[in-house]
Each structure stands twice: as structure tokens, then as C-alpha cells.
Scaffold this motif. Structure first.
Motif, PDB file in Angstrom:
ATOM      1  N   UNK A 703      35.796   6.884 -17.053  1.00  6.98           N
ATOM      2  CA  UNK A 703      35.071   5.705 -16.556  1.00  6.98           C
ATOM      3  C   UNK A 703      33.746   6.133 -15.941  1.00  6.98           C
ATOM      4  N   UNK A 704      33.800   7.178 -15.140  1.00  5.78           N
ATOM      5  CA  UNK A 704      32.569   7.698 -14.528  1.00  5.78           C
ATOM      6  C   UNK A 704      31.578   8.159 -15.597  1.00  5.78           C
ATOM      7  N   UNK A 705      32.063   8.858 -16.620  1.00  9.68           N
ATOM      8  CA  UNK A 705      31.184   9.340 -17.687  1.00  9.68           C
ATOM      9  C   UNK A 705      30.548   8.176 -18.441  1.00  9.68           C
ATOM     10  N   UNK A 706      31.333   7.142 -18.698  1.00  9.21           N
ATOM     11  CA  UNK A 706      30.783   5.982 -19.390  1.00  9.21           C
ATOM     12  C   UNK A 706      29.651   5.337 -18.623  1.00  9.21           C
ATOM     13  N   UNK A 707      29.788   5.232 -17.307  1.00  8.44           N
ATOM     14  CA  UNK A 707      28.700   4.693 -16.482  1.00  8.44           C
ATOM     15  C   UNK A 707      27.475   5.596 -16.535  1.00  8.44           C
ATOM     16  N   UNK A 708      27.667   6.896 -16.324  1.00  7.69           N
ATOM     17  CA  UNK A 708      26.530   7.815 -16.228  1.00  7.69           C
ATOM     18  C   UNK A 708      25.711   7.869 -17.508  1.00  7.69           C
ATOM     19  N   UNK A 709      26.351   7.702 -18.656  1.00  8.97           N
ATOM     20  CA  UNK A 709      25.611   7.768 -19.925  1.00  8.97           C
ATOM     21  C   UNK A 709      24.770   6.521 -20.185  1.00  8.97           C
ATOM     22  N   UNK A 710      24.920   5.501 -19.337  1.00  8.08           N
ATOM     23  CA  UNK A 710      24.056   4.329 -19.472  1.00  8.08           C
ATOM     24  C   UNK A 710      22.621   4.651 -19.036  1.00  8.08           C
ATOM     25  N   UNK A 711      22.498   5.463 -18.014  1.00  8.29           N
ATOM     26  CA  UNK A 711      21.184   5.907 -17.519  1.00  8.29           C
ATOM     27  C   UNK A 711      21.290   7.403 -17.242  1.00  8.29           C
ATOM     28  N   UNK A 712      21.392   8.229 -18.282  1.00  7.95           N
ATOM     29  CA  UNK A 712      21.807   9.614 -18.087  1.00  7.95           C
ATOM     30  C   UNK A 712      20.681  10.557 -17.687  1.00  7.95           C
ATOM     31  N   UNK A 713      21.053  11.532 -16.888  1.00  7.27           N
ATOM     32  CA  UNK A 713      20.203  12.711 -16.692  1.00  7.27           C
ATOM     33  C   UNK A 713      20.525  13.678 -17.825  1.00  7.27           C
ATOM     34  N   UNK A 714      19.762  14.753 -17.934  1.00  7.59           N
ATOM     35  CA  UNK A 714      20.054  15.742 -18.963  1.00  7.59           C
ATOM     36  C   UNK A 714      21.420  16.371 -18.741  1.00  7.59           C
ATOM     37  N   UNK A 715      21.762  16.573 -17.464  1.00  7.49           N
ATOM     38  CA  UNK A 715      23.069  17.181 -17.179  1.00  7.49           C
ATOM     39  C   UNK A 715      24.215  16.254 -17.566  1.00  7.49           C
ATOM     40  N   UNK A 716      24.025  14.939 -17.419  1.00  2.00           N
ATOM     41  CA  UNK A 716      25.055  13.988 -17.842  1.00  2.00           C
ATOM     42  C   UNK A 716      25.263  14.052 -19.352  1.00  2.00           C
TER      43      UNK A 716
END
Length: 897
Positions: A703-716
Motif C-alpha cells: 500500500x505504501x509503495x503504491x502511494x509513493x509511485x504516484x509522485x515518486x522520487x528516484x529512490x522510490x
């Protein structure tokens, strides 16, 4: 003797009414079948021992469809053409004797049977699907649930191509025949209706185990699959053994045959079928191993295996009198499998999942043209009533009974029900009567749940009297009109409540209650709403509380109360009822989403600011290490687009999608550090386990990964790519792929396409994994999804005759990608509707059941704008005008128009 007749009727199909029910004029004491399977055709010889019950009649009709009649005889004497009549619906015997043996021979053609009803071929195996009315495509029979017979079945087939020959009951004989053929004879000692008949013949491998019942009997267990899938059966076998032990412990129900078998087939209209002793399953509900199956897949296998096993008593030993009583077996068994799954994992998570399904789909069904009571008053095609109303709402009604009676009385009532009706075909009244007889309650009003359609709306207001320290809750109920009835009578609605004060939950004492009547822990109470309006007064309440209403979703209703956002935040953090904590999170998110939807509609979304209370509430959830991680994941997940749409009279597709996407991106940005902390705390190298704690941890991480990939940093992005490449389980692999695919970030797009191609290359030989690959693309919310879907229909991985593939592409696009289904293409906004109508018309001639189920999105045309609604309606009219339309599709289309 006669050429086969097309099952399609030229005239409009007839409506069947519950009020017209009549007992069968004959019963079939014994059924002997000889099924001789050939490569091109199959010869079915039947011998039925019939005996009249009731008054003499001059004709007896037996169902039969798409059968090529070879011979018909009574007591070994061939009938003349004046003694019978045959048409596309069945065989009519003229002036039949009081008791006699009917012998018929027919040819059927399994390889040509694309309806997947009756006997058909799936890949290398022959198998049957007889519920609801498939047996009539095998031989002539009184194909109705209240005709229960003793079955003996002999199967003959080529030994090389069909080394495995299975049917219901216990195998009593087998041997070799001339010409490389062999036979097996099975006898089922328990009388059953024809819909529970099963037969499988093919080249299958199996795993074996055994279960020792509470009385000490040994039961052989066997799961049959294609040889390549033998390594994916262990979880299903474990689930079966857990189900058998649970049913003995909770319901006292012991298995009754010497062997229990499951067969997995790839072409199957449903999820699974509870045929007596020989359950036939869709492969998606049997096969599971970490590398190819997600956590949801593991849980689905466990739940479906349990569901079909539990049917041995709630459906087989006690079955339904007629198809109007379908929820008698399905609603009860769904309730039983839900309780089993709750015991195997997290009860709160299971409850949230079940209610989410109910509210997104069943509530919509209740509000649409196909709304029907749990026990319908009429139908054209019974296959159209295998619905979320029959199953999920039916289970909610059983849950209400269980909660009203309490666990001890409910167990006594189910014992009475099983003992009183063992070997019988009964009605919902019989089930409720057992509850009433044990409890002593008058359940007359409660039975309205079975006969009135619609979702009751319960409005609640409160008032606190500081001087008298009294707190009152006033409930009013109403139910919108539905096609079968506009004048709804009040339901009997159990509403579980608690009251939250500043220091915790308050003791509950209703006005007039004595202290001696209260339980030791009296912070939870079930109120029974039976009138159009009722007020309940609590005494000795020290402060104005926040009410926790409809705890555990104690009734399938729409409840409204004017909570402030602060109230909802408090319930999220402090309510002891896990379901209501999640419910508060959903309601708080809905309030914020409504703000965003209004802003979008007013053209002010660019200046819109998300209420920080929601963000802060989510932040606190992520910081609470004591909470169940699966619950945190659920509470962080925004309401689905379908559920959001249910909140509005007119569905604004673009506004809902845009508002939801904006809120998700805001959460991703505002909580990025907390979400990354979740990823950092997770050890991706740990061995896969399918237990509740491990599933919970993966669900929160993904769930956390799905959120972060909406506005991702390079590390995400790097994290997602690494998880995709290195995952040791399908849950993590497909979660990373979906996060990459659904990201709108340009920097992710190229990675996503490459990952999508790699995924297919890796898993192209695993049909169920390929279905996930197809579905991910069909659900892709990016513009012009319809073009990608049409390309998928031409892909080698797609098979337009396989229900799983159809659901993965057409079903996923039309039912789970609303933004693209309703907006179509840039130059053709109605393209999605026309695409669906094209697919339904093409499929209807091959597999009417699957075609009819795909129509659902178009049936809700009244919920949309005038332009969209009329565009959807015109496609319904196109389907209605299609030549030779099946009764399945005809019923849905005509009711919708």
C-alpha cells in the motif's frame, strides 16, 4: 432418431413464478447412467425408476436440451411415436404408468458445447457443470432441485486419453474393455438432485491425503489437476483439512462418504461447484504457490475450498426445494465460509473485505433494475440470480439471525435444521422456523428480509440531556422503491452500538433496565429497530458521547449520522470496534473527497486544499506500532470509485476519478517520509509465508509503495524496480508491477512498459498469472485504455472462449476501469459502451451465462448524465435487437430498459 435441436428459442422466454410452484408429479427413486465418451460424440444411456406421487396425469414432461434422441423405452419396450413427444425443451411421455422404468439413449457433443453447461471438454478433460440446469444437456430428466435420486454412474472412455474416470459417491467397480477402453462405476448412497451430479474424465494427476473424522472414520482426500500443476495443490489440500475440522468443531458436521475429491478445470463459468463428493473447481480457486499466486489468491483458495466443502451439509444433505430458495444454501454457506476465514486470519479484516464487496456491488444491484429480494418472486433464467444479493446479502441476513440468537442458541438452531431436514429439499421458511423454534422468538417481521428488495436507509439523530444525564438516539428507517414493490414495510434491523466518552467507552444502560440485567462488560449493546421510527434512551451518561453505530456492520443498511470530522477522527483512533475504526476512516475520506468533487465541478480544483485532519489521522495510523498492519493498510486505502459513486444520485465519473487521484497524490506527498519508513522496515529477503501476520505486513508495505509511485522520487522508483526483479512471491512482484504501471510519472513510464514485457516473458506458460497480466492492463486508468484492451483481444494469450480470460480483459475493463469505460476514446466518448455491446452480442451465441453477466455496467444507465445515459441505453437496445438472443441476456436487457 431425431436431429439435435438448437437450445435457442425463437420466442421471448417465459417467466417462472414462485407462486406457481407445484410438487413434481413423479419422483425418481433410482438413476442409472452409462456415459460412453467418444472423441466426436458421447452416448448417454439412462435408466430412471419413476413412481407417481399424487393424482394420475396424462403426460409427464422431462427436461432435455440440445440432445439427439436415439431411443426411448418404458420397461424395456420401445415407445411408438404416438406415446411420446420431443421438442427443443424436453421429452413428454403420454399416459405414463403409475410406476415404471424409463430408458433413453441420446447423443451429445461435448467438444461443441461452448456454453460450459452439461458435459463439455476443457483442454484435455471432459467435465460437467450442472447447476443450475445443466443436467438437461446430458440426458432427459426431471431437472429440478426437489427431485432427489439415488445415482449409479458408469463412465466409459479411452484409457490412453482419459485414464481418470470420476463421478459422485464411492467407486464400486472398474475394469478394462476391448479396443483400449476402460470403465469405472460410481454409486452415491445419498439421494441428490440432478444439479449436484458430476462427472470428470481425463488425463489428470493427483495428490492424496486423508482426514480422520471426530468419530474415527478415515476419509481419503484427493485433488486432481493437470500434471503440470501438481506442485500447486498443497494449499488447497491444507485448506480442505482445516475446513473439515472447523465444520466438526463449530457445527458438529462430519463428512459422510469414504472419499472427497476436488478437480480443477481451466474452463469454468463459476468459481467452483459443490457436487456431492466430487467438487469441480475453476483452476483459479485451487492452484496456489507463492511464486505464482498472490496473498489474495491464497485466501480465495482457502475460502472457496471451505465454501464448497461446507455445502456438503448446507446445500447437499439439505438442499433447496426450488431455485427461488437459492439463498437458503448460498447465503447460509457464504456466512459459514466467512466465519471460517475470519477464524483462520483477522476477523476484522475479513469483515471489512466482505462489507466493501457488499456496499460496492450489492447496494448498487439493490438500486438498479435487476434489484430482487433474497428470495425472488420470479425469474426468466435462474443463472441471472447467482448474484451478490443471493450470496452476500443472503449471508448478512444469516449473520443477523446468528447475532440475534447468540452463538449457543444459533448452534442449537442449526443442529435442529440439519436434523429435521436431512435428505430433504426445503425452503427459507424452514430455516427461519428452526431459529424461531429454538429461540422462542416471533421472526415474522424478520422474514421481510427474504421477501423485500432494496437497501434500508437508517437515519440517526441524537440528543444529550445534561441535567438528567440521559442520551437518546432516534432511528428512522425507510427503503426506496424497487421493481417488485414500492410500499416497503419496516424491517427488523439489529444495530450494534457503543458510546465513546473522553476517557474511553461508556457503560450502557437503557432506560428501564435493571442493573442486574446488564452483562459484566456492558459497553456494547444491540438495539432492535422494528418500527419506522424508534428512540432509545440511555441513562447515567456522564457526558455527550460520540456514538459508535452499526458496529461490525450489524445489518446491511445505509446508515447516516451527522458526525463531525473531529468525531470521525476520534472513532478512527479510539473505537474498540475494529470495523467501525475502518468505517470512520472511510467516512472521513468521503467527506474530503466530496469537497474535492465539488471543487472539480465548480472549476476550482487548482486552488483546492485537502483537509489536514485526514492527513494527520493517517499519519497517526502509520505511527501506531500496536495496530494490525492489515488494518492500517485498509484504513489508508481510499474508498473505491464504485463506492464513491454510490454516494451520489448522478455519477460524475471524471469528478470522482480526478478527486480520488488528487487526494491519493496529496497523501503520497504529505506522508512520504512515513510511507518510506514502512518500506525501510520491511525485510524483502524473508521467506514467504501465507499466515495472517505475513500477509498483513506485505499489504501495508505494498500500500505504501503504491502511494509513493504516484509522485515518486528516484529512490522510490528504484525500490519498486528492485522489488519487481527480486521478489520471491507473486504478491510483491505484481504489486510492484501495478505500482509502476499506474504511476503517471514520465520517469516511470519507460520502466513500466519494460517490466510489463518482462513479466509476460517470464510467466507466459502460467495461465493464471497471465490472467493477472491481462487484468492489470485492462484496469490501467491512463487514457485510451480501450485501444490497449482491443489489442489484448488479439494477443496470443487471450482466448475468447475461456471465462477466466474474458473476465480478465472485458470484465476488468468494463467493471473495474470506470474512467476509461465511461469516457471511451478522445474522438469517440461512447466507444466503451459500444465495445461492451459488441462483446456481449458475440459471446451470447457461445456462452449466454458469461455474456449476460457482462451487461451489468450498462444496466445502470439511469445513474449517469443524460448524454451518457442515453448512449448506454442505445447499446442495451442493440443487444435486445440481436437475433437469437439468449434468455439470460434477454432478461437483463429488458428489465434494464
Amino acid at each position: 432418431m431425431n436431429a439435435p435441436v438448437s437450445p435457442q428459442a425463437s420466442d421471448a422466454p417465459n417467466t417462472v413464478y414462485l407462486k406457481d410452484y407445484q410438487p413434481p408429479s413423479y419422483r425418481i427413486e433410482k438413476t442409472q447412467l452409462r456415459v460412453d465418451i467418444g472423441e466426436q460424440s458421447t452416448r448417454v444411456s439412462s435408466s430412471l425408476s419413476l413412481e407417481r406421487q399424487g393424482e394420475a396425469c396424462d403426460r409427464l414432461f422431462l427436461h432435455g436440451e440440445a440432445l439427439e434422441l436415439v431411443s426411448v423405452a418404458i420397461n424395456d419396450r420401445t415407445l411408438s411415436s404416438e406415446q411420446y413427444h420431443v421438442d427443443e425443451k424436453g421429452l413428454t411421455l403420454l399416459n405414463p404408468p403409475e410406476s415404471f422404468t424409463l430408458q433413453t439413449e441420446v447423443n451429445i457433443y461435448p467438444k461443441q458445447n461452448t456454453s460450459l453447461e452439461g458435459l463439455y471438454k476443457s483442454r484435455s478433460s471432459y467435465c460437467t457443470q450442472c447447476e443450475a440446469e445443466g443436467f438437461r444437456k446430458i440426458t432427459y430428466f426431471l431437472d429440478r432441485p426437489d427431485v432427489m435420486s439415488d445415482f449409479t454412474t458408469t463412465i466409459i472412455a479411452d484409457r490412453a486419453t482419459c485414464p481418470v474416470l470420476l463421478s459422485n459417491g464411492n467407486r464400486i467397480d472398474s475394469g478394462t474393455l476391448e479396443g483400449g477402453r476402460h470403465f469405472a462405476t460410481w454409486h452415491d448412497p445419498f439421494k441428490k438432485p440432478a444439479y449436484l451430479f458430476a462427472l470428470v474424465a481425463g488425463d489428470l494427476a493427483s495428490i492424496q491425503d486423508e482426514f480422520i473424522t471426530q468419530s474415527g472414520r478415515r476419509v481419503a482426500l484427493e485433488i486432481f489437476v493437470e500434471p503440470k500443476d501438481l506442485d500447486k495443490c498443497d494449499h488447497a489440500m491444507s485448506s480442505l483439512k482445516h475446513s473439515m475440522a472447523w465444520d466438526e468443531k463449530v457445527y458438529g458436521r462430519e463428512y459422510d462418504l469414504d472419499i472427497f475429491m476436488i478437480v480443477a478445470v481451466d474452463d469454468f463459468n463459476m468459481g467452483a461447484m459443490e457436487n456431492k463428493g466430487l467438487n469441480i473447481f475453476n483452476t483459479s480457486c485451487v492452484l496456489a504457490k507463492p511464486e505464482t499466486t498472490t496473498d489474495a489468491g491464497f485466501q480465495r483458495v482457502e475460502g472457496v475450498v471451505a465454501h464448497e466443502y461446507f455445502h456438503n451439509w448446507s446445500g447437499n444433505r439439505v438442499t433447496c426445494r426450488d431455485w427461488f430458495q437459492l439463498s437458503l444454501k448460498e447465503g447460509f454457506t457464504v456466512y459459514r465460509d466467512a466465519c471460517f476465514s475470519a477464524d483462520m486470519g483477522s476477523s476484522t479484516v475479513k469483515r471489512v473485505e466482505d462489507v466493501s464487496l457488499l456496499r460496492a456491488y450489492q447496494f448498487a444491484e439493490d438500486a438498479g433494475p435487476m434489484a430482487h429480494p433474497i428470495r425472488p418472486a420470479s425469474f426468466i433464467e435462474i443463472s441471472n440470480f447467482y448474484t451478490v444479493t443471493i450470496y452476500e446479502k443472503g449471508a448478512e441476513v444469516v449473520r443477523m439471525l446468528a447475532n440475534l440468537l447468540g452463538p449457543v442458541e444459533f448452534r442449537k438452531a442449526t443442529d435442529l435444521y440439519f436434523e429435521r431436514h436431512d435428505g430433504q429439499a426445503v425452503t427459507t421458511e424452514d430455516f427461519v422456523q428452526a431459529m424461531a423454534d429454538v429461540s422462542g422468538w416471533d421472526l415474522t417481521q424478520f422474514k421481510r428480509w427474504y421477501d423485500q428488495a432494496g437497501t434500508p436507509r437508517v437515519k440517526v439523530t441524537d440528543h444529550y440531556h445534561e441535567d438528567s444525564r440521559q442520551y437518546s438516539l432516534t432511528f428512522s428507517q425507510s427503503t426506496p422503491a424497487t421493481p417488485e414493490c414500492s410500499d416497503k414495510q419496516p424491517f427488523h434491523i439489529p444495530i450494534a452500538v457503543g458510546l465513546l466518552g473522553g476517557a474511553g467507552e461508556l457503560a450502557l444502560k437503557l432506560e428501564g433496565e435493571e442493573l442486574t440485567d446488564l452483562p459484566e462488560d456492558n459497553t456494547h449493546k444491540v438495539l432492535e429497530l422494528t418500527e419506522a421510527e424508534q428512540t432509545f434512551v440511555f441513562t447515567d451518561v456522564p457526558e455527550h458521547p460520540v456514538p459508535s453505530l452499526l458496529r461490525g456492520f450489524s445489518a446491511p443498511v445505509k446508515l447516516s449520522f451527522a458526525y463531525s470530522r473531529q468525531d470521525l477522527a476520534e472513532l478512527m483512533q479510539r473505537d474498540s470496534d475494529g470495523f467501525n475504526r475502518w468505517e470512520a476512516s472511510q467516512n472521513l475520506a468521503l467527506a474530503v473527497l466530496d469537497d474535492a468533487i465539488v471543487a472539480y465541478q465548480q472549476g476550482k480544483l487548482d486552488s483546492f486544499t485537502v483537509d489536514p485532519m485526514l492527513i494527520e489521522s493517517y499519519r497517526q495510523l502509520l505511527a501506531d506500532a500496536e495496530l494490525d498492519q492489515a488494518m492500517v493498510a485498509l484504513m489508508l486505502t481510499l474508498p473505491s470509485q464504485d463506492y464513491i459513486a454510490e454516494q451520489y444520485e448522478v455519477v460524475d465519473v471524471e469528478a470522482i476519478y480526478t478527486a480520488r487521484r488528487l487526494l491519493a497524490k496529496t497523501i503520497a506527498c504529505e506522508l512520504a517520509d512515513s510511507l518510506r519508513a514502512v518500506l525501510e522496515s520491511y525485510d524483502n529477503t524473508q521467506a514467504y509465508r501465507a499466515d495472517a501476520d505475513s500477509i498483513a505486513a506485505r499489504s501495508l508495505k505494498n500500500t505504501a509503495l503504491g502511494y509513493l509511485l504516484l509522485e515518486p522520487s528516484q529512490s522510490d522508483t528504484d525500490y519498486a524496480l528492485a522489488q519487481f526483479s527480486n521478489a520471491n512471491n507473486m504478491t510483491d512482484e505484481v504489486s510492484a508491477l501495478s505500482a509502476l504501471l499506474y504511476s503517471e510519472s514520465p520517469q516511470v513510464a519507460e520502466h513500466a512498459e519494460r517490466a510489463l514485457a518482462e513479466f509476460y516473458t517470464k510467466w507466459q506458460d502460467e495461465a493464471l498469472v497471465v490472467n493477472q497480466w491481462l487484468s492489470l492492463q485492462a484496469r490501467d486508468p491512463r487514457p485510451n485504455a480501450l485501444l490497449r484492451v482491443k489489442a489484448l483481444l488479439e494477443h496470443p494469450a487471450y482466448d475468447g472462449t475461456n471465462p477466466n480470460k474474458i473476465r480478465a480483459v472485458i470484465g476488468a475493463f468494463c467493471m473495474a476501469n470506470p474512467i476509461n469505460f465511461h469516457t471511451g476514446l478522445l474522438d469517440d466518448p461512447s466507444a466503451g459502451y459500444r465495445f461492451l455491446a459488441d462483446q456481449v452480442i458475440a459471446l451470447d451465441a457461445k456462452n449466454p451465462q458469461i455474456a449476460a453477466r457482462l451487461i451489468t455496467p450498462l444496466t445502470r444507465w439511469r445513474r449517469y448524465s443524460e448524454v451518457r445515459g442515453q448512449a448506454m441505453r442505445s447499446q442495451l437496445a442493440r443487444i435486445q435487437a440481436a437475433p437469437g438472443l439468449s434468455g439470460d441476456s434477454y432478461e437483463i436487457v429488458t428489465k434494464s430498459l
